[in-house]
Design an enzyme around this catalytic site. Structure first.
Site, PDB file in Angstrom:
ATOM      1  CG  HIS A  17      -3.629  -2.463  -6.022  1.00 32.89           C
ATOM      2  ND1 HIS A  17      -4.800  -1.751  -5.904  1.00 32.89           N
ATOM      3  CD2 HIS A  17      -3.651  -2.980  -7.279  1.00 32.89           C
ATOM      4  CE1 HIS A  17      -5.485  -1.829  -7.030  1.00 32.89           C
ATOM      5  NE2 HIS A  17      -4.787  -2.571  -7.888  1.00 32.89           N
ATOM      6  CG  HIS A  19      -2.920  -6.499 -11.047  1.00 33.29           C
ATOM      7  ND1 HIS A  19      -4.059  -7.233 -10.820  1.00 33.29           N
ATOM      8  CD2 HIS A  19      -3.206  -5.220 -10.671  1.00 33.29           C
ATOM      9  CE1 HIS A  19      -5.003  -6.439 -10.339  1.00 33.29           C
ATOM     10  NE2 HIS A  19      -4.513  -5.210 -10.237  1.00 33.29           N
ATOM     11  CD  GLU A 200      -8.879   1.541 -11.686  1.00 34.77           C
ATOM     12  OE1 GLU A 200      -7.812   1.852 -12.232  1.00 34.77           O
ATOM     13  OE2 GLU A 200      -9.331   0.379 -11.695  1.00 34.77           O
ATOM     14  CG  ASP A 278      -2.828  -1.020 -10.687  1.00 30.87           C
ATOM     15  OD1 ASP A 278      -3.170  -2.213 -10.567  1.00 30.87           O
ATOM     16  OD2 ASP A 278      -3.584  -0.144 -11.157  1.00 30.87           O
ATOM     17  CG  ASP A 279      -1.322  -3.680 -13.795  1.00 35.19           C
ATOM     18  OD1 ASP A 279      -1.284  -4.924 -13.862  1.00 35.19           O
ATOM     19  OD2 ASP A 279      -2.328  -3.045 -13.420  1.00 35.19           O
TER      20      ASP A 279
END
EC number: 3.5.4.2
Length: 340
Positions: A17, A19, A200, A278-279
């Site tokens: 996961h 990005h 989420e 994630d980010d």
């Protein structure tokens, strides 16, 4: 003797996961802005880093899309991906399944080929340069129309040899998975793997829709699944992986603190959880940082951390290379945590 934190960096893990646009660190953002003659509304890197202190998902997304303006050429996307892969490798990532958001680039006049070919320059050389195997997952923006998503899938046609699957991200509330039924049916017909962000900020019902309507094989986030005991039972029974992102959950206020994170209870319930970043440029930590954060805040044992690492490879899309997956799993089992 190594600190426990140091011990988590070489623990072999897969990142499922991530990005790629969310790995844009301030230093690289300014370097790319200078290269491309883009003016950023921040005095310097420190001012931009301060802007990363957003309050919620929407304020994060506003900044996320704003900074994409510095990504113009194949070289830019290559440099972005290569910088992430170097950091990931340093934190024990052996395999990464990387999301990208082509609609946000197409809207700026950047062609699909520029994005995919640029990313692939880095991903294609990643095993040799960083010891990290990779997969590329095209994400649709759920706050855009289903028609836009279908056009994006069509535009990706010439590059499907580089793309493993499709995903669904961006603002969740008010954009249920069913909105993208036809797009996911088309992706399935093309032989693409399917994942989606669900549960989420959105309700557990979105997780159910993602499974039943979109036919996804993994749920990205899925944190709110714990609110529905019947859903938890199903996820356990069907061994549906959840790609959790603990530091992201805190920064976006999905949980108040890491100490409140339901990860231990989710593992105790038998859910197939993984830990991801994630980010990471925006949320303050890469894969190893997330592992260490949950270790410290939740008191996870070495064997629990090993379970999370094992899950990450089992949940990966490495069916086309079972020998490689078996090698990674053997590395996880062979890893020994230093004595406290």
């Amino acid at each position: 003797m190594k600190r426990p934190y140091d011990a988590l960096m070489p623990l072999p893990k897969a990142e499922l996961h991530l990005h790629i646009e969310g790995t844009l660190e301030p230093e690289l953002a300014f370097a790319l802005a200078a290269r491309n003659g883009v003016s950023l509304p921040y005095a310097d890197e420190d001012a931009l880093r301060e802007a990363y202190r957003f309050a919620d998902l929407q304020s994060f997304l506003n900044l996320y899309y704003e900074l994409m303006a510095v990504l113009r050429t194949e070289r830019d996307f290559e440099d972005l991906a290569d910088a992430y892969l170097a950091r990931a490798a340093a934190q024990g990532v052996r395999h990464a399944e990387i999301f990208f958001d082509p609609q946000a680039h197409l809207a700026r006049g950047v062609e699909m080929g520029t994005v995919v070919e640029g990313l692939w320059r880095a991903l294609g050389a990643s095993r040799e340069n960083h010891g990290v195997s990779t997969r590329l997952i095209l994400c649709f923006l759920r706050d855009e129309s289903a028609e836009s998503a279908m056009r994006t899938l069509d535009a990706a046609g010439p590059y499907l040899d580089r793309i493993t699957g499709v995903g669904l991200d961006s603002a969740e509330v008010g954009h249920p998975p069913v909105k993208f039924r036809e797009v996911y049916e088309a992706a399935a017909a093309l032989g693409l793997r399917r994942v989606a962000h669900a549960g989420e900020e959105g309700p557990p019902a979105y997780v159910v829709e993602a499974l039943d309507v979109l036919g996804v094989e993994r749920i990205d986030h899925g944190l709110r699944s714990v609110e529905d005991p019947a859903l938890v039972e199903r996820l356990v029974r069907e061994r549906v992986p959840l790609t959790l992102c603990p530091l992201s959950n805190v920064r976006l206020r999905t949980v108040d603190t890491l100490a409140d994170h339901p990860l231990p209870a989710m593992l105790d319930a038998g859910l197939m959880c993984t830990v991801n970043s994630d980010d990471p440029a925006y949320f303050g930590g890469y894969a190893g940082d997330n592992f260490d954060a949950v270790r410290q805040a939740l008191g996870l044992t070495g064997e629990r951390l090993r379970e999370l690492a094992r899950n990450s490879f089992l949940a990966s899309f490495l069916e086309d290379d079972e020998e490689l997956r078996a090698r990674y799993l053997a590395e996880v089992e062979a890893y020994r945590f230093p004595a406290a």
